[in-house]
Each structure stands twice: as structure tokens, then as C-alpha cells.
Scaffold this motif. Sequence first.
Motif, PDB file in Angstrom:
ATOM      1  N   PHE A 287       0.838  -1.584   0.147  1.00 52.28           N
ATOM      2  CA  PHE A 287       0.156  -0.102   0.227  1.00 52.28           C
ATOM      3  C   PHE A 287       0.961   1.436  -0.164  1.00 52.28           C
ATOM      4  N   ALA A 288       0.293   2.215  -0.014  1.00 52.39           N
ATOM      5  CA  ALA A 288       1.410   3.471  -0.381  1.00 52.39           C
ATOM      6  C   ALA A 288       0.024   4.602  -0.183  1.00 52.39           C
ATOM      7  N   HIS A 289       1.240   5.639   0.322  1.00 49.27           N
ATOM      8  CA  HIS A 289       0.928   6.871   0.419  1.00 49.27           C
ATOM      9  C   HIS A 289       1.232   7.530  -0.020  1.00 49.27           C
ATOM     10  N   VAL A 290       0.765   9.095  -0.043  1.00 47.63           N
ATOM     11  CA  VAL A 290       1.562  10.524  -1.014  1.00 47.63           C
ATOM     12  C   VAL A 290       1.460  11.611   0.028  1.00 47.63           C
ATOM     13  N   ALA A 291       2.878  12.144   0.156  1.00 44.50           N
ATOM     14  CA  ALA A 291       2.363  13.416   0.153  1.00 44.50           C
ATOM     15  C   ALA A 291       2.411  14.831  -0.776  1.00 44.50           C
ATOM     16  N   VAL A 292       1.765  15.458  -0.799  1.00 46.57           N
ATOM     17  CA  VAL A 292       0.966  16.353  -1.796  1.00 46.57           C
ATOM     18  C   VAL A 292       1.891  17.847  -1.582  1.00 46.57           C
ATOM     19  N   ASP A 293       2.282  18.370  -2.154  1.00 45.93           N
ATOM     20  CA  ASP A 293       2.622  20.283  -1.668  1.00 45.93           C
ATOM     21  C   ASP A 293       1.394  20.730  -1.679  1.00 45.93           C
ATOM     22  N   ASP A 294       0.694  21.334  -1.184  1.00 46.16           N
ATOM     23  CA  ASP A 294      -0.377  21.903  -1.060  1.00 46.16           C
ATOM     24  C   ASP A 294      -0.698  23.552  -1.709  1.00 46.16           C
ATOM     25  N   VAL A 295       0.293  24.164  -2.454  1.00 49.30           N
ATOM     26  CA  VAL A 295       0.437  25.134  -3.568  1.00 49.30           C
ATOM     27  C   VAL A 295       0.742  24.516  -4.151  1.00 49.30           C
ATOM     28  N   SER A 296       1.565  23.233  -4.851  1.00 50.94           N
ATOM     29  CA  SER A 296       2.006  23.556  -6.071  1.00 50.94           C
ATOM     30  C   SER A 296       0.840  22.427  -6.776  1.00 50.94           C
ATOM     31  N   GLY A 297       0.586  21.068  -5.692  1.00 53.66           N
ATOM     32  CA  GLY A 297       0.430  19.760  -5.997  1.00 53.66           C
ATOM     33  C   GLY A 297       0.615  19.045  -6.654  1.00 53.66           C
ATOM     34  N   GLU A 298       2.099  19.332  -6.409  1.00 56.69           N
ATOM     35  CA  GLU A 298       3.529  17.995  -6.895  1.00 56.69           C
ATOM     36  C   GLU A 298       3.599  16.553  -5.241  1.00 56.69           C
ATOM     37  N   THR A 299       3.238  15.930  -5.500  1.00 51.25           N
ATOM     38  CA  THR A 299       3.823  15.341  -5.037  1.00 51.25           C
ATOM     39  C   THR A 299       5.552  14.992  -4.353  1.00 51.25           C
ATOM     40  N   VAL A 300       5.152  14.720  -3.057  1.00 51.48           N
ATOM     41  CA  VAL A 300       6.608  15.362  -2.748  1.00 51.48           C
ATOM     42  C   VAL A 300       6.945  14.154  -1.842  1.00 51.48           C
ATOM     43  N   GLY A 301       6.452  13.084  -1.811  1.00 52.65           N
ATOM     44  CA  GLY A 301       6.727  12.223  -1.080  1.00 52.65           C
ATOM     45  C   GLY A 301       5.774  10.448  -1.156  1.00 52.65           C
ATOM     46  N   PHE A 302       6.456  10.116  -0.089  1.00 56.20           N
ATOM     47  CA  PHE A 302       5.355   9.065  -0.056  1.00 56.20           C
ATOM     48  C   PHE A 302       5.914   8.130   1.320  1.00 56.20           C
ATOM     49  N   ALA A 303       5.154   7.335   1.611  1.00 60.93           N
ATOM     50  CA  ALA A 303       5.270   5.925   2.028  1.00 60.93           C
ATOM     51  C   ALA A 303       4.396   4.363   1.576  1.00 60.93           C
ATOM     52  N   LEU A 304       5.426   3.498   1.567  1.00 58.49           N
ATOM     53  CA  LEU A 304       5.349   2.342   0.831  1.00 58.49           C
ATOM     54  C   LEU A 304       4.766   1.352   1.876  1.00 58.49           C
TER      55      LEU A 304
END
Length: 160
Positions: A49-66
Amino acid sequence: MIRTATPADVPAVHALIRELAAYEKAPQEARATEEQLREALFGERPAVFAHVAVDDVSGETVGFALWFLNFSTWRGVHGIYLEDLYVSPGARGGGHGRALLTGLAWICVERGYERLEWSVLDWNEPAIGFYEALGARPQDGWTGYRLTDGALAALGGSGH
């Protein structure tokens, strides 16, 4: 913002995995393809499973946990094994790593899991400091082992 990964996140997560491998000085070892990642996460019977961290301003995916489930024979319940946690260097310090770990800890509490475990490279002092600041402690007395490539094939090929 932290959220559960979707199939649309696979290219970004794959790119972050490659970035993590380079950071850990082992880019040649990151051989997983986007297709393999998509199947593992969203195939007929996902076991990771995975979760992603998304930058609140740019909407870019900046991190993940797998992560995936493990099981404690001593406690009699599942836990979470965090295979990889990574936040791009430019996004570090913004709370993304903490938010990813908080989300996994919440899943553990909500589902009655009693452990959230992971490994960290001995030389990765920034990560070690970050984890210990959250209350995590190293597991003294345990040494990780791994079978891969030729050794795995030799043992597995010996029958059962």
C-alpha cells in the motif's frame, strides 16, 4: 496534504523511488518498473500500500510511504512494516515525513495493530534523528538478513 495513493500516482511514486535509490547510493538496485509498482499496489490482490505527500501549493507529489502488513506471533496481531519513506530534499522540513508516519500510526491505532516498524541505514543520521525525535527507538540486538539474486535462486532451487 497526505492521501492514499491512486493509480495516477504511480509515475510520481516510481520517480521518487528512483530518487530514493540515488540518495541511498544504490541507483542500480532500483529495478522495479512502473508496471510492477502498479500491479503490486492496484492489481487483483494488492499486498502493498502507499500514501503520498502532496505539496499544498503546487499540487506536486513530494513524498511517499510504501508499506505492507506484517504479523507478530508474540502479540497475535498485525502490524505495519514501512518499506520506504521518502520526501524530496526540497520539501523536507515541511512536515510531510511526519504526516506520512502519523497517518500510518493512525492506521495502526484504528485497526488494532500493535507495531509500526522499519529499517534505516546506519549512515543516515538525518533520518535517524528524525525518527528518534518522534519517539521511535532502534531495535538493539537484531541484525537484518536478506537473500537475493543467486543466493535466493540457489536456496529456492534446492527444492522443498
